[in-house]
Design an enzyme around this catalytic site. Structure first.
Site, PDB file in Angstrom:
ATOM      1  CB  SER A   1      65.276  53.024  49.854  1.00  0.00           C
ATOM      2  OG  SER A   1      66.119  52.462  48.881  1.00  0.00           O
TER       3      SER A   1
ATOM      4  CG  ASP B   1      57.258  55.078  27.306  1.00  0.00           C
ATOM      5  OD1 ASP B   1      56.887  54.516  28.353  1.00  0.00           O
ATOM      6  OD2 ASP B   1      56.721  56.112  26.865  1.00  0.00           O
TER       7      ASP B   1
END
Length: 822
Positions: free
Chosen positions: A263, A338
């Site tokens: 963006s 993670d």
């Protein structure tokens, strides 16, 4: 003979009449679901009459006695225009797509069930404050009022798609809106896929070569990458076979890494504005669809009017303005995921290894109903690190050691998610300071919010940031063993430590997904950021003028100069331009010289009417393929997108990266110039096969066609002609007016990911602000509002963004009045 002819003629006429009758019948039933934008409806759940005033672009301007009444009417309007889109998003979050679409969406359902997106959303309802919960309930009641109207008023089942995939519709719930917010968060992260890709590369390539192909964004705080095999012993042997991607299937919220969120947003302070007040521009980039994910609306709240872009299914103005404050959003690219390899107890499959010994998985079964097939039962499991991922997705079989399962910790799985509540607070803020306070409750996805009131500007990172141990083995860039305490998250950072920038001395701030902080690990946000190229062009345009106007901000939004092209062409063509004697006409050498001559005079403008962008894009694509195919084999398909930092590292021989230019399977030692020449020849052959040999007549727009596809009917023969939208467009992968290409497939240079919303706000004259979306407001293919804004969007035009109630009523093309039922 004459008799036979007459009978054949009669049969032919009969078939034509039957066909026309069938078409007319289909049109009749489909048109029954076209909403009427004028009329009075008696509905339960509002305290006083509410008006939904539709302007010529079908933007609803909603006026009610209370905020809850306004949110109710927004739910009603969303359901009128985007009923099917909302139901599909809800099914996606619930992992119930296969009930309608069969086995082709099963992998998506399995992933969403394992992540338990909808369960996390349901749990989060309990932590909403009183205002947010009331707004969510009112919005849900408005959606349900339209569902009641559809059921009672013979309105064609609410959407034409329902004739093909008819099913019972459950009432809308507050949890549904929270779940859609989480789906948006999932669309904007590619960290799941990135960790697996990096691990697969690490199993076969030295760490410096992995860093070439998946480079950390240059700047302070970079970390050397450890070898994955050292982190996770007994990892599978290297396999560079191309993985299939069930997670990228129909309606999946998972994007390939090359199509991650992006963006632009920027703001100018009073000192850098010619208008006497602040300016703000925002254009979030998402995958193009028909209809667009965005929906324009104005809400007249008790705190004042707000106007901007919503997502059907949610009560928030996600990007927009009030009379006093504007806000724009960009993806921050925080490493908020993670992955862990959890060792399963060989003597008890219900246990996994923890820091202090074997621990029990949290488990429950769930059943996925599949249209046309038997139901599928899966066992959901969670470790202390998060849910167990589907074993076959994301390429996990290539990196998972025997006897292990893979889990994921992601901030978007929070069961105390108040992001929607934070957004509702932001809508009622009146200053930059109030806006920053409102964002303190935002959780996921981590978002860079650019704020502007009449006198001040700011850039604020909103969202929960994971805290990692300083001794984390991979620093979050590779999957690690889950039982090692140092690899686990150590909580989160307080909101006060999120990066923020207020009223900079230069008077301009903004974000193009570029790196915004040099904080070292573990206080960093990420090693990989979403942009290294657009920001260079943005900096130039912002500094080119001493002061800015609304029009100069629009000009920057629509800018199509590729800084990547300007940076890379001198590198890859340095030893090719104007070398050698003129080649005979009609030879490959002569065509190469003509292509180089065109590019030598080109300024990097990715204009749809020019030939140079197509030659450049095809050349870079062929070059990256030649550089990596001999090392990676079929696995090269996992990198379909040109990475400018990789090309630059190779041609500048940074860290010995020029070794990629030598083709391992050949006896000679190829130079980078050799590979560049061969890649250009490859590109010209490809162009000739697809677009012809005359280079001067090429048009970038013929290849760079914006593909707004209906996510369900877009691949259905005949129906696709009615529901898909095609437009020739300018821009490219690395222009501010971004039109990201897939880099592979039948249409490698199609525009599939772009600024589906654009808005520019001028606080000296707020009602001169403008906005637009990429399609139209309606999700109904027979509506004139299905694609009416798309032509404006393609041409770089906008519509007014006014909060003036008088103007809205004066220009009304329809007014719906909701009256409280007795």
């Amino acid at each position: 003979m004459g008799t036979a002819f007459r009978w054949l003629f009669r049969i032919a006429v009969g078939l034509v009449v039957l066909s026309l009758g069938a078409v007319a019948l289909v049109y009749y039933f489909a048109s029954r679901s076209l909403p009427d934008y004028s009329g009075t409806f008696e509905v339960a759940g509002i305290s006083a009459p509410v008006e939904i005033v539709r302007d010529n672009a079908d933007v609803p301007h909603i006026f009610g006695a209370t905020d809850d009444d306004v949110y109710y009417a927004l739910g009603f309007a969303h359901a009128q225009d985007r009923f099917w889109q909302m139901l599909t998003l809800r099914r996606t979050a619930q992992g119930r797509l296969s009930e309608l679409f069969g086995a082709r969406t099963l992998s998506t359902d399995v992933l969403l069930r394992r992540l338990d997106i909808y369960g996390a959303a349901t749990a989060s309802v309990a932590v909403q404050d009183e205002y947010a919960l009331s707004a969510l309930e009112a919005y849900a009641a408005g959606v349900n009022a339209w569902i009641t109207e559809v059921n009672a008023g013979a309105r064609g089942r609410g959407a034409p798609e329902m004739w093909l995939f008819n099913h019972a519709i459950a009432p809308w719930q507050p949890a549904d809106s929270l779940a859609i917010a989480k789906i948006m968060a999932l669309q904007l992260t590619t960290n799941f896929q990135d960790e697996v890709l990096r691990a697969r590369l690490s199993l076969a390539l030295p760490s410096e070569r992995v860093e070439d192909l998946m480079p950390a964004t240059p700047g302070a705080g970079l970390a050397a990458l450890p070898e994955y095999a050292a982190l996770v012993p007994n990892a599978p042997a290297t396999s560079f076979a191309e993985a299939d991607h069930p997670e990228y299937g129909p309606l999946s919220p998972i994007n390939p890494p090359s199509l991650g969120g992006a963006s632009n947003a920027w703001a100018a302070s009073v000192s850098r504005s010619a208008t006497g007040s602040t300016l703000l521009a925002n254009d979030p980039h998402l995958g193009l669809t028909a209809p667009s994910i965005w929906y324009l609306a104005q809400l007249e709240l008790q705190s004042g009017g707000v106007i901007g872009a919503t997502v059907p299914g949610m009560p928030n103005i996600l990007t927009g303005r009030s009379a006093d404050l504007g806000w724009g959003i960009t993806t921050t690219y925080v490493d908020d995921v993670d992955l862990y390899q959890e060792e399963v107890n060989p003597a008890n499959a219900d246990q996994y290894r923890g820091p202090d010994g074997w621990e029990e998985f949290v488990q429950r079964e769930t059943i996925i109903n599949v249209a046309g097939a038997a139901p599928v039962t899966i066992n959901l499991q969670w470790s202390a690190n998060g849910p167990v991922l589907p074993p076959e997705q994301f390429g996990l079989p290539y990196i998972r050691p025997p006897g292990h399962v893979t889990t994921a910790n992601w901030t978007g799985l929070s069961r105390e998610d108040t992001s929607v509540a934070a957004g509702l607070d932001l809508m009622r803020a009146h200053s930059v300071e109030e806006g920053q306070r409102a964002l303190s409750r935002f959780v996921a996805p981590p978002t860079t919010v650019t704020l502007a009131d009449r006198n001040n500007i700011a850039l604020q990172v909103a969202g929960v940031l994971p805290r990692r141990d300083a001794d984390h083995q991979s620093r979050g860039r590779l999957p690690t063993l889950g039982y090692i305490e140092e690899n686990r998250w150590q909580g989160t950072f307080p909101y006060g430590e999120n990066p923020s920038f207020n009223d900079p001395a230069g008077g301009i701030l903004g974000n193009t997904n570029n790196k915004i902080t040099d904080r070292p690990f573990p206080e960093h946000l990420a090693f990989h950021w979403g942009d290294t190229q657009r920001v260079q062009r943005w900096e130039f345009l912002m500094q080119e003028r001493e002061v800015h106007t609304r029009d100069s901000f629009i000009e920057a939004q629509l800018d199509t100069i590729s800084q990547a092209a300007r940076n890379l062409l001198p590198l890859i063509g340095a030893d090719l331009w104007f070398t050698g004697e003129a080649a005979p006409d009609g030879t490959p050498e002569r065509q190469r010289q003509e292509a180089l001559a065109l590019l030598a005079e080109w300024n990097g403008e990715m204009n749809e009417h020019l030939p140079e962008p197509l030659i450049y894009a095809a050349w870079l694509r062929a070059l990256q393929n030649r550089l990596i195919e001999d090392e990676l084999g079929p696995f090269a398909a996992e990198f379909p997108h040109v990475e400018p930092l990789f090309i630059e590292r190779v041609f500048r021989d940074i860290g010995g990266a020029a070794v990629w230019c030598d083709v391992q399977q050949s006896a000679p030692v190829e130079s980078c110039t050799d590979l560049s020449r061969m890649a250009l020849d490859d590109a010209l052959v490809w162009i000739g096969e697809h677009y012809g040999q005359d280079l001067q007549s090429l048009r970038w727009g013929d290849a760079h066609v914006a593909r707004h596809d209906h996510q369900v009917m877009g691949n259905v023969p005949i129906l696709s002609w009615f529901v898909n939208i095609r437009q020739s467009t300018s821009g490219g992968d690395f222009t501010l007016n971004r039109g990201l290409t897939p880099g592979t497939g039948e249409h490698p240079f199609a525009n599939v990911h772009a600024a589906a919303y654009r808005g520019v706000y001028d606080f000296a004259d707020p009602d001169s602000s403008v906005f637009v979306i990429s399609t139209g407001q309606s999700g109904h293919p027979l509506s004139r509002h299905y694609d009416d804004l798309g032509d404006l969007w393609r041409r770089g035009e906008y519509i007014p963004m006014s909060l003036d109630a008088g103007l809205a009523r004066a220009a009304a093309t329809g007014i719906i009045r909701l009256e409280p039922a007795d």
